[in-house]
Design an enzyme around this catalytic site. Structure first.
Site, PDB file in Angstrom:
ATOM      1  N   PRO A   2      45.601  43.722  50.260  1.00 12.26           N
ATOM      2  CA  PRO A   2      45.840  43.931  48.831  1.00 12.26           C
ATOM      3  C   PRO A   2      46.865  42.938  48.283  1.00 12.26           C
ATOM      4  O   PRO A   2      48.054  43.029  48.582  1.00 12.26           O
ATOM      5  CB  PRO A   2      46.379  45.367  48.760  1.00 12.26           C
ATOM      6  CG  PRO A   2      46.186  45.952  50.116  1.00 12.26           C
ATOM      7  CD  PRO A   2      46.121  44.810  51.064  1.00 12.26           C
ATOM      8  N   GLU A   3      46.367  41.980  47.515  1.00 15.92           N
ATOM      9  CA  GLU A   3      47.227  41.044  46.802  1.00 15.92           C
ATOM     10  C   GLU A   3      47.070  41.349  45.313  1.00 15.92           C
ATOM     11  O   GLU A   3      46.493  42.380  44.973  1.00 15.92           O
ATOM     12  CB  GLU A   3      46.834  39.597  47.156  1.00 15.92           C
ATOM     13  CG  GLU A   3      46.880  39.351  48.661  1.00 15.92           C
ATOM     14  CD  GLU A   3      46.420  37.949  49.083  1.00 15.92           C
ATOM     15  OE1 GLU A   3      46.507  37.025  48.279  1.00 15.92           O
ATOM     16  OE2 GLU A   3      45.959  37.817  50.235  1.00 15.92           O
TER      17      GLU A   3
END
Length: 274
Positions: A2-3
């Site tokens: 998750p960026e």
DNA sequence: GGCTTTGTTTTATA
DNA sequence: GTATAAAACAAAGC
């Protein structure tokens, strides 16, 4: 992982499915996930509180809770937030459950247990990990080319580690850093002080466009990432270098390489990226 | 059972 | 204090 685009997609989902609902109960099955405050106080402060709105800052999710509190969630590598029917049984990686007043749960699922939650007074982000010291938001209006150039002044470290540094710029991780450098045709080994004016502009544009594309595609589901409804994103199909070691570069046809740069797996085309 | 993974923090050094 | 690089840490899957 998750960026920024994955976190943005989750935040959009939270706005649709949990904002306006009351937390009836919090079930904590793995106490280490709750980093601040103590577990008992965390539960008590959230009991029967309304979820008012949701924001994102870098890779942090900020749920605004009735009573001037903010529930801060960081997913780290493998964390997920999922909305599931209450009658569905928990799997072994579901560590925290927020029971809502509509027969659904907001569930925190985390195979590697690296994710963390913090419940702080809104605006008082000191206890919430690195949230208080994040650099600019790359997609905000305030983050201009001029601002980016100013930040790059006097930096001599390699560009890969600088882009991964959340104090320098918030939201890029290993996937979008490699993709941005490819699009800007800049080698991850270059140091910040060697970038030409044109390269700085190309990198600025590449960072913004790759993040926007990631958001538009609902994020990258390479390994663990799913949105709040449990669905995959699409950006894994649009990656040019990340996890494409040995495959052909879409521009020049040479093999994509993978090295360790700044201690991280780094994917690049040595022909296109100078 | 050692290696790999990445986001962040910690430590050491200049 | 600041910049940097390297190491450490989290924990599970293979």
């Amino acid at each position: 992982m998750p960026e920024l685009p994955e976190v943005e997609t989750i935040v959009t989902g939270l706005r649709e499915l949990v904002v306006g609902h009351i937390i009836n109960k919090v079930i904590i099955r793995e106490e280490k996930i709750i980093a601040f405050p103590e577990v008992k106080e965390f539960e008590k402060e959230l009991y029967e509180k309304d979820i008012i709105s949701v924001d994102r800052r870098g890779k942090y999710i900020l749920l605004r809770i009735e009573g001037n509190k903010t529930l801060v969630v960081h997913l780290r590598m493998t964390g997920r937030l999922l909305v599931k029917p209450q009658k569905l049984e928990y799997d072994k990686h579901t560590h925290v459950i927020f029971k809502l007043n509509n027969d659904f749960d907001l569930r925190f699922h985390n195979v590697r247990k690296f994710g963390r939650m913090y419940l702080v007074d809104s605006g008082d982000y000191g206890p919430a990990g690195g949230l208080a010291t994040l650099g600019p938001e790359p997609l905000s209006d305030a983050f201009t080319l001029e601002e980016f150039k100013k930040q790059l002044k006097n930096r001599r470290t390699n560009i890969k580690s600088l882009l991964l540094n959340q104090k320098f710029l918030a939201g890029l991780g290993n996937i979008y850093t490699d993709e941005a450098l490819f699009r800007a045709k800049i080698s991850p080994y270059r140091t910040a002080d060697t970038l030409t004016e044109n390269e700085k502009m190309d990198l600025y544009t590449a960072i913004r466009s790759v993040l926007k594309s990631g958001v538009d595609s609902g994020g990258t589901s390479f390994s663990d990432y799913l949105n709040i409804k449990g669905e995959k994103g699409n950006f894994q199909n649009k990656l040019k270098v990340y996890q494409r070691e040995g495959k052909k570069c879409s521009i020049c046809g040479h093999e994509i390489k993978k090295d360790k740069v700044a201690g991280r797996g780094t994917h690049y085309c040595s022909t296109c990226q100078k």
